[in-house]
Write a protein that holds these residues in place. Sequence first.
Motif, PDB file in Angstrom:
ATOM      1  N   VAL A  25      36.736   1.549  -6.114  1.00  0.00           N
ATOM      2  CA  VAL A  25      36.962  -0.041  -6.140  1.00  0.00           C
ATOM      3  C   VAL A  25      35.817  -0.825  -5.727  1.00  0.00           C
ATOM      4  O   VAL A  25      35.752  -1.780  -6.126  1.00  0.00           O
ATOM      5  CB  VAL A  25      37.997  -0.067  -4.716  1.00  0.00           C
ATOM      6  N   CYS A  26      35.003  -0.221  -4.737  1.00  0.00           N
ATOM      7  CA  CYS A  26      33.745  -0.883  -4.123  1.00  0.00           C
ATOM      8  C   CYS A  26      32.499  -0.218  -4.721  1.00  0.00           C
ATOM      9  O   CYS A  26      32.189   0.800  -3.886  1.00  0.00           O
ATOM     10  CB  CYS A  26      34.010  -1.259  -2.667  1.00  0.00           C
ATOM     11  N   SER A  27      31.727  -0.602  -5.669  1.00  0.00           N
ATOM     12  CA  SER A  27      30.811   0.011  -6.146  1.00  0.00           C
ATOM     13  C   SER A  27      29.568  -0.313  -5.165  1.00  0.00           C
ATOM     14  O   SER A  27      28.838   0.471  -5.192  1.00  0.00           O
ATOM     15  CB  SER A  27      30.310  -0.520  -7.673  1.00  0.00           C
ATOM     16  N   CYS A  28      29.493  -1.288  -4.476  1.00  0.00           N
ATOM     17  CA  CYS A  28      28.435  -1.540  -3.521  1.00  0.00           C
ATOM     18  C   CYS A  28      28.319  -0.703  -2.334  1.00  0.00           C
ATOM     19  O   CYS A  28      27.089  -0.130  -2.081  1.00  0.00           O
ATOM     20  CB  CYS A  28      28.669  -3.070  -2.861  1.00  0.00           C
ATOM     21  N   PHE A  29      29.413  -0.057  -1.889  1.00  0.00           N
ATOM     22  CA  PHE A  29      29.527   1.101  -0.909  1.00  0.00           C
ATOM     23  C   PHE A  29      29.968   2.405  -1.424  1.00  0.00           C
ATOM     24  O   PHE A  29      30.154   3.460  -0.570  1.00  0.00           O
ATOM     25  CB  PHE A  29      30.214   0.604   0.235  1.00  0.00           C
ATOM     26  N   GLY A  30      30.508   2.481  -2.607  1.00  0.00           N
ATOM     27  CA  GLY A  30      30.835   3.751  -3.190  1.00  0.00           C
ATOM     28  C   GLY A  30      32.370   3.891  -2.518  1.00  0.00           C
ATOM     29  O   GLY A  30      32.707   5.294  -2.420  1.00  0.00           O
TER      30      GLY A  30
END
Length: 89
Positions: A3-8
């Motif tokens: 969902v959030c690629s910035c924080f995996g």
Amino acid sequence: MYVCSCFGITEQQVKKHADDGACTPRQIASACKAGTDCGGCVRRIQALLGRGDCPRRELIEGRTEPTGAPAGAPVTFAGPPDIRLSDAA
């Protein structure tokens, strides 16, 4: 799926935090930082949370104000007491 690629952060992690009581994207962000960098995943987080039951939402909607008035009633707060220089001695 991420969902959030910035924080995996994955869908499963978001769902787990929702099961643990997070009802809003802001609460998800507090739990795992998803949505706090670029913000591109916030709409996906909102979609995952949906408009389902939320125990906290029920508490907020059913609460009474500190004065004992029903929810939604205007609340007035007393400011700090007036202090005059003659009182400060």
